[in-house]
Scaffold this motif. Structure first.
Motif, PDB file in Angstrom:
ATOM      1  N   MET A  54       1.014   3.721  -2.997  1.00 42.68           N
ATOM      2  CA  MET A  54       0.260   4.663  -3.666  1.00 42.68           C
ATOM      3  C   MET A  54       0.654   5.768  -2.918  1.00 42.68           C
ATOM      4  O   MET A  54       0.839   7.408  -3.514  1.00 42.68           O
ATOM      5  CB  MET A  54      -0.695   4.822  -1.772  1.00 42.68           C
ATOM      6  CG  MET A  54      -1.827   3.627  -2.343  1.00 42.68           C
ATOM      7  SD  MET A  54      -3.377   3.777  -1.318  1.00 42.68           S
ATOM      8  CE  MET A  54      -2.631   4.244   0.467  1.00 42.68           C
TER       9      MET A  54
ATOM     10  N   ILE B  42     -10.100   2.064  -0.879  1.00 41.79           N
ATOM     11  CA  ILE B  42      -9.912   0.932   0.574  1.00 41.79           C
ATOM     12  C   ILE B  42     -11.397   0.999   1.265  1.00 41.79           C
ATOM     13  O   ILE B  42     -11.698  -0.149   0.960  1.00 41.79           O
ATOM     14  CB  ILE B  42      -8.504   1.133   1.918  1.00 41.79           C
ATOM     15  CG1 ILE B  42      -7.441   0.678   1.161  1.00 41.79           C
ATOM     16  CG2 ILE B  42      -9.117   0.094   2.770  1.00 41.79           C
ATOM     17  CD1 ILE B  42      -6.223   1.175   2.167  1.00 41.79           C
TER      18      ILE B  42
ATOM     19  N   GLY C  19      -5.535   0.911  -3.668  1.00 39.16           N
ATOM     20  CA  GLY C  19      -6.379   0.696  -2.483  1.00 39.16           C
ATOM     21  C   GLY C  19      -7.204  -0.349  -2.260  1.00 39.16           C
ATOM     22  O   GLY C  19      -7.907  -1.359  -2.100  1.00 39.16           O
TER      23      GLY C  19
ATOM     24  N   LEU D 163       0.678  -0.858  -0.115  1.00 42.50           N
ATOM     25  CA  LEU D 163       0.161   0.055  -0.048  1.00 42.50           C
ATOM     26  C   LEU D 163       0.912   0.936   0.377  1.00 42.50           C
ATOM     27  O   LEU D 163       0.440   2.509  -0.530  1.00 42.50           O
ATOM     28  CB  LEU D 163      -0.987  -0.256   0.932  1.00 42.50           C
ATOM     29  CG  LEU D 163      -2.240  -0.927   1.186  1.00 42.50           C
ATOM     30  CD1 LEU D 163      -2.360  -0.876   2.774  1.00 42.50           C
ATOM     31  CD2 LEU D 163      -3.131  -0.182   0.335  1.00 42.50           C
TER      32      LEU D 163
ATOM     33  N   GLY E  45      -6.585   6.609  -2.495  1.00 35.78           N
ATOM     34  CA  GLY E  45      -5.973   5.778  -2.147  1.00 35.78           C
ATOM     35  C   GLY E  45      -6.884   5.177  -1.284  1.00 35.78           C
ATOM     36  O   GLY E  45      -7.073   3.829  -0.463  1.00 35.78           O
TER      37      GLY E  45
END
Lengths: 643, 349
Positions: A291, A309, A581, A288, A305
């Motif tokens: 990002m 998610i 994400g 991650l 990002g």
């Protein structure tokens, strides 16, 4: 202080709440730092509306809407025949094509004659010759080659070719290619069936780089990071070079992972089981961090990002992954459609395919771009010297891809993201990533092809598939009544050797076919946009509809995220961090929540094992690198798939 | 003028030809049938069973049947939308267990759909412990719970994986009320997650299957991945129909040692809890009964030939064809038993 108890009954709310809080904080920061710009957004939006080619933009949207609405009722007249799709697609493609044209005469509607410039007969001969080094291996001295028949070779090479085609069509994936051919394997027998499936697997993963580089649309989810550098290279006339880099890197990734599979499968599987929820969460967290590195505006990028998610968490907290099956983040009245959330592939092709076409429609689908804007070759030609100094990158990326494949549950798309993230973290010039850096393509392609051998490790050593495609491969074994588990390799040496040979053949065939066929890929960019775009849209619809074996909501997802992608670029939401994400969100949730649920203490993330410590060092290194880089550079446009 | 008439005639003829399949749908299965299944996996037992049955039915009836692994929620929705028999569903006991456990998206299949014929049993549902575990039998586990030791059982909640766990709790309660509190669930996902909780030391017992875990029981005891069976939930009568060689290094006789009556997990004062994972058809509530009858007849003829049984046994399934009426009775009774077990635990804890 660090003790946390998560009740399983309410665990479905933990991660969404956490992400929502972060989004609110980031959103607040954006409002504070960009207040003046936000205050003038009305004028900005009015400007967009005034500048827009309304006929093409709204017409394309309206036609797409009618197309999607009509498909189900028409399909119901001829159920399960595909006629609904066919009958609706033909007028859709024709009408959208006419809409995008500037001179709407019959002569202009037809593909232009290329006069043989791009496709000489001599090329077909050289393509044919590419197959010559792989005649039947029958009669070779080693015993394990006894199973290698001309049919076996034909199936492997044929499978690879079909896989490349599937991978190269936006929306089609290696998983689909394997799913389509799975029922054939029962009649072909185990070795021959596996030869076909493994060819499809290697070809499918590799083919994704073609549209990623030439069109900025990832052919498969695992080629997402290839678009970041491949497409900018293609736009500046280095398409051929980018393709050749990607193909060589794919071969290296495939071979490295195959070596790892052949020599170390059981040992690697033993190492993989040392990765519990905690280490898997940290791996996702590390992935991650890319990002931040990919953001042109750090604050907006990170916000995007986390938004990705958040959107990925919509739907049920999946029981299959260890959740409790409760719905969350689903607006009342939409449960029927959103109970399973949004599928990755339609989201991906919506954001990168449809959104990019909408952007082109917005500016009136400018004439003549297809030949001139994206040059396949030209300015700078490919030379193997480009790999000078990239040995570490290639091997590291292949290794990362292999290892991500070995870890069940981390997900195939994470392989190329992690490899890309690592390459950027350790690069001496990270600022060039996302702008057409060859090392980025190498990392991405070595990473996603590294996955192929890696994902077979847990399948053949633990009976657990390493990614979505190998989950399908397990079907080939079970349909034949073969047990796959820790004793598989020892109990089935012939099958094991046949698989290794098929993988090797598939990698070599992939390289030969793709390397020599590059000029044929060029045909894609010479197709006029009024023909290319409607066909891409139709392919995206096929991909979206078939990825989950026929769910109409996935087609609507394509449209929703196509519009979202178009809007997002207008308001500063960055697509690359958003999709990363979205890809990693569900895994991040399950591993985070299960870590806390199992250990009840937040310090476990730091103290679980030496692996956790190493991962933290990588995470900190990646974040520090991104911050330093962000301070050095002026704001730049985000890398995304604008055509 | 003549041309126009001909054109019109051709148009009508084409329309009549195209409409012909729908006129036929009232009485029998259409030419192209979609078989949706309650699993998203094409490597799992639901897909295998469905593929075997779909192949046999398609060949016998001369139609096309395509198996689509859409998962439970999407499969039920697809079935809801289509009463013409163009969509059929095949699933297993999860269809009503999901409803009994209150899982989102699971309606009552007996009320909202028509339960169709059963086709096979997967006798593999099992519980395992690490090879070096102090527990060797279910008796050891129930005794430990009685003595106040916490026994952690890794399951995927809300269905087939949980029903054996519920039975364990019920048996502990029968043996010593209150001891069921010591049998606790470690809620996790699929087989790899359940295995991983064992290797991480997060669970003492895991739910698994003969097919998925047997090879781990053949590993040397010092291998950290090694496991041993403690319970196979299938009925002895079911296991006795399995091939004598069993699977891998575990013979049928070995398997019977882990099943009732040798391994006893009481369901009440009179008998043991058993669970056979059965695969059966589900139909749209409004589908023409003639189509269901056609499937019944076709399956009766297919099973009478005996070829399908060989293919099912090849994949370690036990052939178990029951026509629709018998299947509805049998599965209804089975559901009532499990409802009682689940209710017993709910009232006790």
């Amino acid at each position: 202080m660090t003790q946390v108890t998560i009740d399983f009954e309410t665990s479905y709310l933990v991660f969404p709440t956490l992400i929502a809080c972060i989004l609110v904080l980031l959103g607040g920061a954006i409002v504070v730092t960009r207040f003046a710009r936000i205050a003038h957004c009305g004028a900005y939006l009015a400007q967009i509306a005034n500048r827009m080619d309304r006929l093409r933009f709204l017409g394309a949207l309206a036609l797409t809407l009618v197309y999607f609405i009509a498909m189900v009722p028409v399909g119901d007249v001829w159920p399960n025949t595909g006629m609904g799709f066919l009958i609706c697609s033909i007028p859709y493609v024709l009408l959208t094509g006419l809409l995008f044209m500037h001179d709407r005469g019959l002569r202009q509607a037809w593909p232009p004659d290329r006069g043989g410039a791009d496709c000489a007969d001599g090329d077909l001969v050289s393509l044919y010759r590419a197959f010559l080094p792989y005649p039947s291996l029958k009669g070779a001295p080693m015993d394990f080659l006894a199973n290698i028949t001309p049919l076996f070779v034909l199936l492997t090479v044929g499978g690879t070719l079909i896989g490349i085609i599937f991978g190269a069509i936006p929306g089609m994936t290696a998983t689909m290619a394997v799913a389509v051919c799975l029922p054939l394997t029962y009649s072909l027998g185990l070795e021959n069936g596996l030869a076909l499936l493994l060819g499809l697997y290697v070809g499918g993963i590799s083919g994704g780089l073609v549209p990623a580089i030439l069109l900025g649309i990832p052919g498969t989810p695992s080629s997402i990071t290839t678009t970041f550098d491949g497409y900018p290279m293609a736009k500046r006339g280095e398409g051929e070079k980018a393709l050749r880099i990607g193909i060589v890197a794919s071969l290296v990734g495939g071979i490295v992972s195959l070596v790892a599979l052949y020599f170390f499968a059981p040992a690697l599987a033993d190492f993989a089981i040392a990765f519990s929820y905690v280490e898997k969460f940290l791996i996702i967290l590390f992935a991650l961090t890319v990002m931040a590195a990919l953001s042109s505006d750090m604050l907006m990028g990170i916000f995007s990002g986390f938004l990705g998610i958040f959107v990925s968490l919509i739907g049920t907290y999946s029981i299959q992954k260890g959740g409790n099956g409760e719905l969350r983040l689903v607006p009342p009245g939409t449960e029927y459609w959103l109970d399973s959330g949004f599928s990755l592939l339609p989201v991906l092709i919506g954001l990168f395919g449809l959104a990019a076409i909408l952007e082109q429609a917005e500016i009136g689908v400018p004439k003549g771009q297809s030949r001139d804007d994206v040059k396949i070759g030209g300015a700078k030609s490919f030379s193997f010297s480009i790999f000078k100094g990239q040995f570490t990158n290639l091997i590291r990326s292949s290794g990362i891809g292999t290892f991500v494949g070995i870890l069940p549950g981390v997900g195939g798309s994470a392989a190329s993201i992690l490899a890309y993230s690592n390459a950027k973290t350790f690069s001496s010039h990270p600022e060039t990533f996302g702008k057409g850096e060859p090392a980025g393509i190498m990392a991405s392609e070595a990473g996603n092809n590294g996955l192929t051998g890696g994902a077979l490790v847990p399948l053949l050593s633990l009976g657990i598939p390493g990614d979505a495609t190998t989950a399908l491969l397990i079907g080939a074994f079970t349909l034949q009544g073969i047990q796959v588990g820790p004793l598989f390799i020892g109990n089935n040496p012939d099958t094991w050797n046949a698989m290794i040979i098929a993988m090797m053949l598939a990698n070599l065939a992939m390289f030969a076919m793709m390397y020599y066929a590059i000029r044929y890929f060029a045909l894609v960019v010479t197709i006029p946009k009024h023909i290319l775009f409607p066909i891409i849209l139709m392919m995206c619809v096929i991909g979206a509809y078939t990825i989950n074996y026929g769910i109409m909501f996935d087609v609507w997802t394509l449209l929703i995220f196509g519009i979202f992608g178009w809007v997002a670029t207008k308001i500063g939401i960055e697509i690359a961090p958003f999709i990363i994400g979205f890809i990693l969100g569900p895994s991040a949730e399950i591993y985070f929540v299960k870590s806390v649920e199992s250990f009840g203490d937040l310090t476990i993330f730091f103290t679980k094992s030496w692996i956790a410590v190493v991962l933290w060092l990588l995470i900190i290194g990646s974040l520090a690198g991104s911050v330093v880089m962000a301070r050095k550079r002026p704001p730049q446009p985000a890398p995304h798939g604008d055509l | 003028m003549t041309i126009q008439r001909r054109t019109l005639f051709a148009g009508f003829a084409a329309a009549a030809l195209l409409a012909a399949p729908f006129a036929a749908t009232a009485q029998e299965l259409p030419r192209n049938v979609r078989m949706v299944i309650g699993s998203t996996s094409t490597g799992g037992d639901t897909y295998q069973n469905s593929a075997i049955v779909a192949d046999a039915l398609a060949e016998h009836l001369g139609i096309n049947i395509k198996v689509d692994a859409v998962g439970a929620s999407a499969a039920f929705k697809a079935l809801d939308r289509d009463s013409r028999g163009t969509t059929l569903m095949v699933f297993h006991d999860q269809s009503y267990l999901g409803n009994l456990y209150g899982v989102t998206g699971y309606a009552d299949p007996f009320a909202d759909y028509n339960v169709g014929p059963t086709v096979a049993i997967n006798p593999g549902n099992a519980y395992l412990v690490p090879a070096n575990s102090p527990y060797n039998t279910m008796e050891d586990i129930l005794a430990a719970a009685e003595a106040g030791t916490r026994v952690r059982v890794a399951i995927q909640p809300g269905g087939v994986s949980e029903i054996g766990f519920s039975a364990m709790k019920n048996a502990a309660k029968l043996r010593s009320p209150g001891s069921e509190e010591n049998i606790v669930a470690v809620n996790t996902g699929g087989q790899s997650d359940k295995n991983q909780t064992m290797w991480d030391g997060l669970s003492d017992v895991i739910n698994g299957s003969i097919q998925g875990n047997e090879q781990f029981t053949q590993l040397p005891a010092d291998d950290p991945k090694a496991m041993k069976f403690v319970w196979i939930t299938a009925r002895a009568a079911t296991l006795e129909q399995a091939p004598e060689a069993g699977m891998g290094g575990t013979t049928r006789d070995d398997m019977l040692q882990f099943a009732s009556p040798v391994t006893s997990v009481p369901v009440d004062a009179e008998g043991d809890f058993t669970f056979d994972k059965e695969f059966f058809f589900l139909f749209n509530k409004d589908m023409d009964p003639a189509i269901a009858a056609q499937i019944d007849t076709a399956l009766t003829e297919i099973f009478a030939k005996g070829e399908i049984q060989a293919r099912q046994k090849e994949s370690f399934f036990i052939p178990n064809f029951l026509p629709q009426a018998d299947a509805q009775q049998h599965l209804g009774d089975k559901r009532d038993t499990y409802r009682k077990v689940i209710a017993e635990i709910a009232t006790g804890s």
